[in-house]
Design an enzyme around this catalytic site. Structure first.
Site, PDB file in Angstrom:
ATOM      1  N   CYS A 112       0.814  -1.231   0.000  1.00  0.00           N
ATOM      2  CA  CYS A 112       0.000   0.000   0.000  1.00  0.00           C
ATOM      3  C   CYS A 112       0.841   1.272   0.000  1.00  0.00           C
ATOM      4  O   CYS A 112       0.333   2.353  -0.288  1.00  0.00           O
ATOM      5  CB  CYS A 112      -0.944   0.008   1.191  1.00  0.00           C
ATOM      6  SG  CYS A 112      -2.038  -1.415   1.220  1.00  0.00           S
ATOM      7  N   HIS A 258      -3.382   7.059   3.283  1.00  0.00           N
ATOM      8  CA  HIS A 258      -3.792   5.827   2.594  1.00  0.00           C
ATOM      9  C   HIS A 258      -5.169   5.408   3.122  1.00  0.00           C
ATOM     10  O   HIS A 258      -5.424   5.441   4.331  1.00  0.00           O
ATOM     11  CB  HIS A 258      -2.750   4.737   2.854  1.00  0.00           C
ATOM     12  CG  HIS A 258      -3.209   3.376   2.451  1.00  0.00           C
ATOM     13  ND1 HIS A 258      -3.725   3.110   1.205  1.00  0.00           N
ATOM     14  CD2 HIS A 258      -3.246   2.200   3.130  1.00  0.00           C
ATOM     15  CE1 HIS A 258      -4.053   1.830   1.141  1.00  0.00           C
ATOM     16  NE2 HIS A 258      -3.778   1.257   2.293  1.00  0.00           N
ATOM     17  N   ASN A 288     -10.226  -0.254   0.346  1.00  0.00           N
ATOM     18  CA  ASN A 288      -8.765  -0.145   0.297  1.00  0.00           C
ATOM     19  C   ASN A 288      -8.284  -0.650  -1.059  1.00  0.00           C
ATOM     20  O   ASN A 288      -8.374  -1.836  -1.345  1.00  0.00           O
ATOM     21  CB  ASN A 288      -8.167  -0.977   1.439  1.00  0.00           C
ATOM     22  CG  ASN A 288      -6.648  -0.939   1.471  1.00  0.00           C
ATOM     23  OD1 ASN A 288      -6.005  -0.471   0.535  1.00  0.00           O
ATOM     24  ND2 ASN A 288      -6.076  -1.459   2.549  1.00  0.00           N
TER      25      ASN A 288
HETATM   26  O1  UT7 Z   1      -3.674  -1.339   3.681  1.00  0.00           O
HETATM   27  C1  UT7 Z   1      -2.718  -2.028   4.437  1.00  0.00           C
HETATM   28  C2  UT7 Z   1      -2.908  -1.866   5.845  1.00  0.00           C
HETATM   29  N1  UT7 Z   1      -4.141  -2.469   6.318  1.00  0.00           N
HETATM   30  C3  UT7 Z   1      -4.718  -1.956   7.341  1.00  0.00           C
HETATM   31  O2  UT7 Z   1      -4.271  -0.934   7.795  1.00  0.00           O
HETATM   32  C4  UT7 Z   1      -5.878  -2.659   7.990  1.00  0.00           C
HETATM   33  C5  UT7 Z   1      -5.721  -2.546   9.486  1.00  0.00           C
HETATM   34  N2  UT7 Z   1      -6.714  -3.252  10.277  1.00  0.00           N
HETATM   35  C6  UT7 Z   1      -8.014  -2.886  10.329  1.00  0.00           C
HETATM   36  O3  UT7 Z   1      -8.457  -1.998   9.621  1.00  0.00           O
HETATM   37  C7  UT7 Z   1      -8.900  -3.564  11.351  1.00  0.00           C
HETATM   38  O4  UT7 Z   1      -8.094  -4.265  12.274  1.00  0.00           O
HETATM   39  C8  UT7 Z   1      -9.939  -4.543  10.740  1.00  0.00           C
HETATM   40  C9  UT7 Z   1     -11.002  -3.746   9.987  1.00  0.00           C
HETATM   41  C10 UT7 Z   1      -9.248  -5.507   9.807  1.00  0.00           C
HETATM   42  C11 UT7 Z   1     -10.636  -5.298  11.856  1.00  0.00           C
HETATM   43  O5  UT7 Z   1     -11.244  -4.396  12.760  1.00  0.00           O
HETATM   44  P1  UT7 Z   1     -11.038  -4.591  14.348  1.00  0.00           P
HETATM   45  O6  UT7 Z   1     -11.830  -3.558  14.995  1.00  0.00           O
HETATM   46  O7  UT7 Z   1      -9.552  -4.623  14.579  1.00  0.00           O
HETATM   47  O8  UT7 Z   1     -11.727  -5.979  14.583  1.00  0.00           O
HETATM   48  P2  UT7 Z   1     -11.101  -7.299  15.215  1.00  0.00           P
HETATM   49  O9  UT7 Z   1     -10.173  -7.946  14.266  1.00  0.00           O
HETATM   50  O10 UT7 Z   1     -10.613  -7.010  16.600  1.00  0.00           O
HETATM   51  O11 UT7 Z   1     -12.410  -8.170  15.355  1.00  0.00           O
HETATM   52  C12 UT7 Z   1     -13.453  -7.814  16.272  1.00  0.00           C
HETATM   53  C13 UT7 Z   1     -14.575  -8.804  16.105  1.00  0.00           C
HETATM   54  C14 UT7 Z   1     -14.101 -10.265  16.116  1.00  0.00           C
HETATM   55  O12 UT7 Z   1     -15.089 -11.022  16.758  1.00  0.00           O
HETATM   56  P3  UT7 Z   1     -14.915 -11.487  18.286  1.00  0.00           P
HETATM   57  O13 UT7 Z   1     -13.638 -12.258  18.333  1.00  0.00           O
HETATM   58  O14 UT7 Z   1     -14.847 -10.206  19.072  1.00  0.00           O
HETATM   59  O15 UT7 Z   1     -16.133 -12.268  18.537  1.00  0.00           O
HETATM   60  C15 UT7 Z   1     -14.079 -10.628  14.647  1.00  0.00           C
HETATM   61  O16 UT7 Z   1     -14.292 -12.003  14.443  1.00  0.00           O
HETATM   62  O17 UT7 Z   1     -15.184  -8.590  14.819  1.00  0.00           O
HETATM   63  C16 UT7 Z   1     -15.245  -9.838  14.123  1.00  0.00           C
HETATM   64  N3  UT7 Z   1     -15.176  -9.561  12.702  1.00  0.00           N
HETATM   65  C17 UT7 Z   1     -16.260  -9.331  11.957  1.00  0.00           C
HETATM   66  N4  UT7 Z   1     -17.574  -9.313  12.273  1.00  0.00           N
HETATM   67  C18 UT7 Z   1     -18.433  -9.040  11.272  1.00  0.00           C
HETATM   68  C19 UT7 Z   1     -14.076  -9.460  11.921  1.00  0.00           C
HETATM   69  N5  UT7 Z   1     -14.435  -9.171  10.668  1.00  0.00           N
HETATM   70  C20 UT7 Z   1     -15.783  -9.096  10.659  1.00  0.00           C
HETATM   71  C21 UT7 Z   1     -16.737  -8.830   9.661  1.00  0.00           C
HETATM   72  N6  UT7 Z   1     -18.042  -8.805  10.014  1.00  0.00           N
HETATM   73  N7  UT7 Z   1     -16.390  -8.563   8.392  1.00  0.00           N
END
Ligand code: UT7
Length: 331
Positions: A112, A258, A288
């Site tokens: 990215c 980004h 993204n």
């Molecule tokens: O471009 C290159 C760089 N990339 C980035 O910068 C991306 C960086 N990361 C992020 O943007 C975020 O970490 C994500 C959007 C990928 C995830 O968001 P988060 O707030 O960090 O969520 P998490 O991974 O902590 O997940 C929280 C909960 C989990 O459930 P439990 O374990 O709390 O029950 C996940 O399983 O959300 C769940 N979850 C979803 N639920 C519904 C993860 N993805 C989804 C989804 N829909 N699509």
């Protein structure tokens, strides 16, 4: 002698994949995607459209915008994480598609952050003495849908396809103090390479039945860890170049981070003390798009007449590698 951005162009495929569409594919909701990422829809290319096709369409628009012909282009740099093939490079394919027969062509792999890396390289090459390159196309193009695991809800909701192009010109009439790059910093930390990667398909793990069965030709990301490092990395790089250039946040016409997650964009803006209305975001419509994201933003602002001569614009990005970068440009 100074290098300037003399045109922009972009292209996204027609097909739109909405959050409602994704609800039918994986266990997710529009509400989760919107509140956790800010993304509402993304554009997805057809199977027979490759990264170079997206790039070529955007390049044609950029050359029109800059009033240059393909034959005038001396250099094509394509930043991408989804090259059409490992070789030949995507830039050669773009060259062939747009008829830029006089251009040297290569790809940049910095995920990215690729566009900022490519701008840094192009600026150096165009400014080098003796002057060999007059016009360059700096392209960010990615077809992330081609490496998305459509069974993994934690990643498949994030990405979209697209391309953005900047036309750079070395203008011998202008003084060096009007060069488009005011200050820049690019960096990397390979110790974090496992956090964001596509495991298979390269020399470390060539394609096999097992790699296909195990979905190792798709993007894997430790989202939470990357999130924290992304905010810290972009903020640090921006602060360094603002300090080095003596520019304060209130002097910036735009901050373009980004487009990975609206929460990341907002956190970066807040920590930089940038006024929210000057922080550009179009992530809701594109998701993204990796290397394309900053170029899509610049083209959108340019097309809308929202960039004026002399405007200071702060760009910053973060991606797999891990890599990061920030660039303060003068429009
Ligand atoms: O471009 C290159 C760089 N990339 C980035 O910068 C991306 C960086 N990361 C992020 O943007 C975020 O970490 C994500 C959007 C990928 C995830 O968001 P988060 O707030 O960090 O969520 P998490 O991974 O902590 O997940 C929280 C909960 C989990 O459930 P439990 O374990 O709390 O029950 C996940 O399983 O959300 C769940 N979850 C979803 N639920 C519904 C993860 N993805 C989804 C989804 N829909 N699509």
């Amino acid at each position: 002698m100074a290098v300037k951005i003399i045109g922009t162009g972009s292209y996204v495929p027609e097909k739109i994949l909405s959050n409602a569409d994704l609800e039918k594919i994986v266990d997710t909701t529009d509400e989760w995607i919107t509140t956790r990422t800010g993304i509402r829809e993304r554009h997805i290319a057809d199977d027979d459209t490759a990264t170079s096709d997206l790039a070529a369409r955007a390049a044609i628009r950029a050359m029109e915008n800059a009033s240059v012909t393909p034959e005038q282009i001396d250099l094509i740099i394509v930043a991408t994480a989804t090259a059409d093939t490992i070789f030949p490079n995507t830039a050669c394919r773009v060259q062939n598609k747009i008829g830029a027969s006089n251009a040297a062509c290569f790809d940049v792999s910095a995920a990215c952050t690729g566009l900022i890396y490519a701008m840094e390289i192009a600026n150096g090459m165009l400014n080098a003495s003796p002057r060999k390159y007059r016009y360059a196309l700096v392209i960010g193009s990615d077809k992330l849908s081609s490496i998305t695991d459509w069974t993994d809800r934690s990643t498949c909701v994030l990405f979209g396809d697209g391309a953005g192009v900047l036309v750079l010109k070395n203008d011998p009439e202008s003084g060096a103090d009007s060069n488009f790059v005011v200050e820049s910093e690019i960096g990397a930390n390979g110790a974090y390479m496992e956090l964001l990667k596509m495991p298979a398909g390269g020399s470390a793990m060539p394609a096999s039945h097992e790699t296909v069965d195990q979905r190792l030709h798709t993007l894997k990301m430790a989202g939470k860890e990357v999130f924290k490092l992304a905010v810290g990395g972009m903020v640090d790089a921006c602060k360094h170049i603002l300090a080095a250039s003596g520019v304060t946040p209130d002097q910036l016409a735009w901050v373009i981070p980004h487009q990975a997650n609206q929460r990341i964009i907002s956190a970066v803006a807040q920590r930089l003390d940038a006024s929210p209305e000057r922080v550009f975001s179009n992530i809701a419509r594109y998701g993204n798009t990796s290397s394309a994201s900053i170029a899509l933003c610049l083209d959108e602002l340019n097309s809308a007449g929202k960039l004026h001569k002399g405007d200071l614009v702060l760009l910053t990005a973060f991606g797999g590698g891990l890599t990061w970068g920030a660039m303060l440009i003068r429009w």
